[in-house]
Design a protein around this motif. Sequence first.
Motif, PDB file in Angstrom:
ATOM      1  N   ASP A 136      26.014  40.197  20.578  1.00  0.00           N
ATOM      2  CA  ASP A 136      27.280  40.882  20.338  1.00  0.00           C
ATOM      3  C   ASP A 136      28.447  40.279  21.098  1.00  0.00           C
ATOM      4  OD1 ASP A 136      26.191  42.754  18.508  1.00  0.00           O
ATOM      5  OD2 ASP A 136      25.290  43.826  20.187  1.00  0.00           O
ATOM      6  N   GLU A 137      28.234  39.105  21.704  1.00  0.00           N
ATOM      7  CA  GLU A 137      29.315  38.310  22.276  1.00  0.00           C
ATOM      8  C   GLU A 137      29.523  37.018  21.493  1.00  0.00           C
ATOM      9  OE1 GLU A 137      29.420  39.376  26.944  1.00  0.00           O
ATOM     10  OE2 GLU A 137      27.653  38.224  26.338  1.00  0.00           O
ATOM     11  N   GLY A 138      28.785  36.886  20.380  1.00  0.00           N
ATOM     12  CA  GLY A 138      28.947  35.723  19.514  1.00  0.00           C
ATOM     13  C   GLY A 138      28.114  34.525  19.893  1.00  0.00           C
ATOM     14  N   TYR A 150      23.011  36.325  16.080  1.00  0.00           N
ATOM     15  CA  TYR A 150      23.958  36.179  17.194  1.00  0.00           C
ATOM     16  C   TYR A 150      23.950  37.468  18.002  1.00  0.00           C
ATOM     17  CZ  TYR A 150      25.893  32.264  14.531  1.00  0.00           C
ATOM     18  OH  TYR A 150      26.062  31.092  13.839  1.00  0.00           O
ATOM     19  N   TYR A 167      31.022  48.479  18.299  1.00  0.00           N
ATOM     20  CA  TYR A 167      32.279  47.895  18.791  1.00  0.00           C
ATOM     21  C   TYR A 167      32.965  48.821  19.803  1.00  0.00           C
ATOM     22  CZ  TYR A 167      34.640  51.105  15.578  1.00  0.00           C
ATOM     23  OH  TYR A 167      35.086  52.228  14.921  1.00  0.00           O
ATOM     24  N   PRO A 215      29.508  45.055  25.955  1.00  0.00           N
ATOM     25  CA  PRO A 215      28.221  44.349  25.979  1.00  0.00           C
ATOM     26  C   PRO A 215      27.619  44.339  27.377  1.00  0.00           C
ATOM     27  CG  PRO A 215      29.954  43.007  24.965  1.00  0.00           C
ATOM     28  CD  PRO A 215      30.622  44.155  25.647  1.00  0.00           C
ATOM     29  N   ILE A 237      32.310  38.896  14.896  1.00  0.00           N
ATOM     30  CA  ILE A 237      32.681  38.778  16.303  1.00  0.00           C
ATOM     31  C   ILE A 237      33.679  37.639  16.451  1.00  0.00           C
ATOM     32  CG2 ILE A 237      31.825  38.347  18.644  1.00  0.00           C
ATOM     33  CD1 ILE A 237      29.007  39.225  17.273  1.00  0.00           C
ATOM     34  N   VAL A 266      28.400  42.554  10.885  1.00  0.00           N
ATOM     35  CA  VAL A 266      29.049  42.389  12.185  1.00  0.00           C
ATOM     36  C   VAL A 266      29.869  41.108  12.183  1.00  0.00           C
ATOM     37  CG1 VAL A 266      28.681  42.162  14.669  1.00  0.00           C
ATOM     38  CG2 VAL A 266      27.153  43.596  13.314  1.00  0.00           C
ATOM     39  N   ARG A 311      24.325  42.491  24.426  1.00  0.00           N
ATOM     40  CA  ARG A 311      24.225  43.424  23.304  1.00  0.00           C
ATOM     41  C   ARG A 311      25.023  44.696  23.585  1.00  0.00           C
ATOM     42  NH1 ARG A 311      18.354  44.461  21.143  1.00  0.00           N
ATOM     43  NH2 ARG A 311      19.623  44.992  19.307  1.00  0.00           N
ATOM     44  N   THR A 337      35.759  35.598  19.315  1.00  0.00           N
ATOM     45  CA  THR A 337      35.735  35.372  20.760  1.00  0.00           C
ATOM     46  C   THR A 337      37.089  34.846  21.249  1.00  0.00           C
ATOM     47  OG1 THR A 337      34.987  33.088  20.607  1.00  0.00           O
ATOM     48  CG2 THR A 337      33.288  34.794  20.585  1.00  0.00           C
TER      49      THR A 337
END
Length: 355
Positions: free
Chosen positions: A185-187, A183, A227, A231, A45, A43, A223, A47
């Motif tokens: 799923d928004e970093g 991390y 993709y 989230p 990510i 993954v 989460r 931002t």
Amino acid sequence: MPWSEVKIDNKLARVRRLESLARKQDAAVNKVTINWSDYEQQVVIATLDGRVVADYRPMTRLWCTVSAEKNGVRQSNSANLSGRYGMDHYTDERLQVLAKKAVDNTLVLFGARRPPAGEMPVLLASGASGILLHEAIGHGMEADFNRKGISIYSDMLNKKVANPHVTIVDQGTLAYERGALNYDDEGNPAQRNVLVENGTLRGYLHDGISARHYKVAPGGSGRRESYRHAPMPRMTCTFMENGPHSRGEMIASMKKGIVAETYTNGQVSIGAGDFTFYIKNGWLVENGRITAPIKDCNIIGNGPQVLRDITMVGGDSSMDTGGWTCGKNGQSVPVSLGMPSVLVSKMTVGGEHAG
């Protein structure tokens, strides 16, 4: 070694070994079904504020289902093992434990009976009982449900919601757990989020939207399934911490009640927390003693009320080893759950009515 580099022959050897171990447990075993899965995610990510983070997420699950027959009566049950592991996790010792657990869960059903129906104390056994914590309580602490006023906990921050012995945590940094993340799923880094501290509601699980709404820092709980999805606040590894009591103390305090050990087919109303769970394995308690295994019953209640009705919390907290997957708004993500043994003063048991 990444799962993509593990050869099929190596996996088959473990599968055949597990089948052999299960069949050797008891002559009544007449069928063994093994399900194996493994995959890995890479993954990345990026931002809007310019950060780029990467997370490697392996996953595996080994599930052993056993059927047995005695005097023309058939029973079946299972046990499974899941987590963010590699091939080396499946040692012979772990395979032996998994086989024994699957067979024991099955054979105990031959002597099991339905418990009496009605309201009574229920001891929620350590480990798998965390599914009640997750479904009937944890979802109500996800911040989107509170931001929208759906959850019963929407106006209960810093208010007493449970016995002082109760502390509930969601922690994405538990190594190798199925729900673990480096991390979200928004970093944002995964972290330890205390939801209930000594009986008081201290916080919710946040994604970026709810964190801005509540003016708090993101908690690493944003989460999404992939993709392709947006989230939202989700649990990772949710558990209750240890308390001061022993399982023996709890059982000794029960005049008539049950121990709920493994579960299936749960239904939950997230907003109110109303639930019903079918008990696959459990025990009848009479006059402070376990007297018989039970089957074919369910427990019915309300999560927030059950939280308030917990009177004793054990010191045997454990994470369940099974492969739990959580669904929400059409998205599924892997999660972990666990808890110590706890005594709930009263719950409705759907069992056998007298007369």
